[in-house]
Design a protein around this motif. Structure first.
Motif, PDB file in Angstrom:
ATOM      1  N   ASN A   1       0.495   0.884  12.314  1.00  0.00           N
ATOM      2  CA  ASN A   1       1.574   0.056  11.784  1.00  0.00           C
ATOM      3  C   ASN A   1       0.988  -1.000  10.850  1.00  0.00           C
ATOM      4  N   ALA A   2       1.693  -1.269   9.784  1.00  0.00           N
ATOM      5  CA  ALA A   2       1.256  -2.267   8.809  1.00  0.00           C
ATOM      6  C   ALA A   2       1.346  -3.656   9.426  1.00  0.00           C
ATOM      7  N   SER A   3       0.544  -4.558   8.913  1.00  0.00           N
ATOM      8  CA  SER A   3       0.590  -5.939   9.381  1.00  0.00           C
ATOM      9  C   SER A   3       0.287  -6.869   8.217  1.00  0.00           C
ATOM     10  N   ASP A   4       0.386  -8.165   8.467  1.00  0.00           N
ATOM     11  CA  ASP A   4       0.118  -9.142   7.414  1.00  0.00           C
ATOM     12  C   ASP A   4      -1.359  -9.162   7.026  1.00  0.00           C
TER      13      ASP A   4
ATOM     14  N   SER B   1       2.566   3.463   2.589  1.00  0.00           N
ATOM     15  CA  SER B   1       3.818   2.922   2.086  1.00  0.00           C
ATOM     16  C   SER B   1       4.757   2.799   3.273  1.00  0.00           C
ATOM     17  N   GLY B   2       5.463   1.710   3.342  1.00  0.00           N
ATOM     18  CA  GLY B   2       6.324   1.469   4.494  1.00  0.00           C
ATOM     19  C   GLY B   2       5.573   0.720   5.577  1.00  0.00           C
ATOM     20  N   ASN B   3       6.116   0.750   6.767  1.00  0.00           N
ATOM     21  CA  ASN B   3       5.538  -0.013   7.868  1.00  0.00           C
ATOM     22  C   ASN B   3       4.714   0.803   8.839  1.00  0.00           C
ATOM     23  N   LEU B   4       4.698   2.142   8.658  1.00  0.00           N
ATOM     24  CA  LEU B   4       4.049   2.988   9.654  1.00  0.00           C
ATOM     25  C   LEU B   4       3.488   4.242   8.995  1.00  0.00           C
TER      26      LEU B   4
ATOM     27  N   ARG C   1      -8.639  -1.141  13.764  1.00  0.00           N
ATOM     28  CA  ARG C   1      -9.218  -2.478  13.595  1.00  0.00           C
ATOM     29  C   ARG C   1      -8.235  -3.348  12.842  1.00  0.00           C
ATOM     30  N   ARG C   2      -8.106  -4.593  13.287  1.00  0.00           N
ATOM     31  CA  ARG C   2      -7.238  -5.569  12.620  1.00  0.00           C
ATOM     32  C   ARG C   2      -8.010  -6.864  12.440  1.00  0.00           C
ATOM     33  N   VAL C   3      -7.887  -7.443  11.266  1.00  0.00           N
ATOM     34  CA  VAL C   3      -8.569  -8.701  10.983  1.00  0.00           C
ATOM     35  C   VAL C   3      -7.826  -9.849  11.650  1.00  0.00           C
ATOM     36  N   ILE C   4      -8.595 -10.729  12.282  1.00  0.00           N
ATOM     37  CA  ILE C   4      -8.055 -11.967  12.858  1.00  0.00           C
ATOM     38  C   ILE C   4      -8.517 -13.086  11.934  1.00  0.00           C
ATOM     39  N   THR C   5      -7.601 -13.670  11.174  1.00  0.00           N
ATOM     40  CA  THR C   5      -8.005 -14.693  10.203  1.00  0.00           C
ATOM     41  C   THR C   5      -8.253 -16.056  10.841  1.00  0.00           C
ATOM     42  N   SER C   6      -7.600 -16.312  11.985  1.00  0.00           N
ATOM     43  CA  SER C   6      -7.807 -17.581  12.697  1.00  0.00           C
ATOM     44  C   SER C   6      -7.370 -17.402  14.145  1.00  0.00           C
ATOM     45  N   ASN C   7      -7.785 -18.315  14.999  1.00  0.00           N
ATOM     46  CA  ASN C   7      -7.370 -18.255  16.409  1.00  0.00           C
ATOM     47  C   ASN C   7      -5.853 -18.351  16.535  1.00  0.00           C
ATOM     48  N   ALA C   8      -5.218 -19.048  15.617  1.00  0.00           N
ATOM     49  CA  ALA C   8      -3.758 -19.176  15.659  1.00  0.00           C
ATOM     50  C   ALA C   8      -3.077 -17.827  15.406  1.00  0.00           C
ATOM     51  N   ASP C   9      -3.755 -16.924  14.690  1.00  0.00           N
ATOM     52  CA  ASP C   9      -3.192 -15.598  14.398  1.00  0.00           C
ATOM     53  C   ASP C   9      -3.345 -14.616  15.555  1.00  0.00           C
ATOM     54  N   TRP C  10      -4.172 -14.942  16.545  1.00  0.00           N
ATOM     55  CA  TRP C  10      -4.467 -13.991  17.609  1.00  0.00           C
ATOM     56  C   TRP C  10      -3.227 -13.420  18.292  1.00  0.00           C
ATOM     57  N   PRO C  11      -2.238 -14.227  18.710  1.00  0.00           N
ATOM     58  CA  PRO C  11      -1.068 -13.636  19.396  1.00  0.00           C
ATOM     59  C   PRO C  11      -0.340 -12.595  18.546  1.00  0.00           C
ATOM     60  N   GLN C  12      -0.171 -12.853  17.252  1.00  0.00           N
ATOM     61  CA  GLN C  12       0.513 -11.909  16.371  1.00  0.00           C
ATOM     62  C   GLN C  12      -0.321 -10.638  16.202  1.00  0.00           C
ATOM     63  N   VAL C  13      -1.639 -10.776  16.013  1.00  0.00           N
ATOM     64  CA  VAL C  13      -2.523  -9.614  15.851  1.00  0.00           C
ATOM     65  C   VAL C  13      -2.557  -8.799  17.138  1.00  0.00           C
TER      66      VAL C  13
ATOM     67  N   GLU D   1       1.127  -2.049  19.425  1.00  0.00           N
ATOM     68  CA  GLU D   1       2.246  -1.218  18.984  1.00  0.00           C
ATOM     69  C   GLU D   1       1.805   0.113  18.373  1.00  0.00           C
ATOM     70  N   VAL D   2       0.494   0.352  18.268  1.00  0.00           N
ATOM     71  CA  VAL D   2       0.023   1.651  17.775  1.00  0.00           C
ATOM     72  C   VAL D   2       0.170   2.668  18.895  1.00  0.00           C
ATOM     73  N   SER D   3       0.028   3.952  18.550  1.00  0.00           N
ATOM     74  CA  SER D   3       0.146   4.966  19.591  1.00  0.00           C
ATOM     75  C   SER D   3      -0.905   6.050  19.426  1.00  0.00           C
ATOM     76  N   CYS D   4      -1.174   6.723  20.531  1.00  0.00           N
ATOM     77  CA  CYS D   4      -2.101   7.848  20.570  1.00  0.00           C
ATOM     78  C   CYS D   4      -1.648   8.743  21.707  1.00  0.00           C
ATOM     79  N   GLY D   5      -1.325   9.978  21.393  1.00  0.00           N
ATOM     80  CA  GLY D   5      -0.873  10.888  22.443  1.00  0.00           C
ATOM     81  C   GLY D   5      -0.666  12.290  21.914  1.00  0.00           C
ATOM     82  N   GLY D   6      -0.286  13.168  22.801  1.00  0.00           N
ATOM     83  CA  GLY D   6      -0.071  14.557  22.431  1.00  0.00           C
ATOM     84  C   GLY D   6       1.019  14.697  21.381  1.00  0.00           C
ATOM     85  N   TYR D   7       0.828  15.640  20.475  1.00  0.00           N
ATOM     86  CA  TYR D   7       1.811  15.909  19.431  1.00  0.00           C
ATOM     87  C   TYR D   7       2.665  17.087  19.856  1.00  0.00           C
TER      88      TYR D   7
END
Length: 181
Positions: free
Chosen positions: A87-90, A114-117, A150-162, A168-174
């Protein structure tokens, strides 16, 4: 002198064979150990392992960066294809797929979607699938390996959002549906 020459040839042969064995089998052995640890933490293959925030004592992932939040899935294609989402993020985020010999076989980041996912369907060469039209199909050279987000954490304040976004990502059988075919 002849005896010394025989020893030198013997030592050279042992050195070459040892080198080839180490180069050939060490990556698979290390990856097998990492996949075992990830599967143990996640409760099995094709399941997400979401480690705590990286600190100086964190070592589940080799040389983790404290400014990255990780999510990992040890995939196993022996029972069929596996689907993973990103999923896309800031902040910068990526999904990378590694074969059982540590080769990086696929990578995508939020700049390329393109898009959010984005959906990635991972399969072996023998598995025939008809993925949904918006999915990226990746053929793996091995039945087992790792998917790493992998997601970049720009600051400690961003941690909850990251942290929320990486869960919200997924991994499972198709499982194909009639609309996929």
């Amino acid at each position: 002198m002849k005896r010394l020459a025989h020893w030198l040839v013997f030592i050279a042969i042992v050195a070459v064979v040892s080198h080839l064995v180490v180069v050939r089998y060490t990556p698979k052995a290390l990856m097998a150990l990492i996949m075992f640890n990830i599967k143990s933490e996640a409760g099995g293959a094709n399941r997400l392992y979401i480690p705590e925030k990286i600190t100086a004592k964190s070592r589940k992932i080799v040389r983790p960066a404290p400014d990255l939040a990780y999510t990992v899935c040890a995939y196993d294609l022996s029972n069929g294809p596996v689907m993973a989402t990103l999923n896309a993020s800031d902040n910068y985020t990526s999904l990378a797929v590694f074969a059982d010999n540590t080769d990086n076989i696929f990578a995508v980041n939020d700049q390329a979607i393109s898009g959010n996912l984005v959906t990635v369907v991972l399969r072996t060469e023998q598995q025939e699938i008809q993925p949904a039209t918006d999915a990226i199909e990746v053929t793996a050279p091995s039945d087992k390996g790792l998917i790493l987000w992998r997601r970049v954490i720009t600051s400690n304040a961003d941690w909850p959002q990251v942290d929320t976004a990486r869960r919200e990502v997924s991994c499972g059988g198709y499982h194909q549906t009639k609309s996929d075919i």
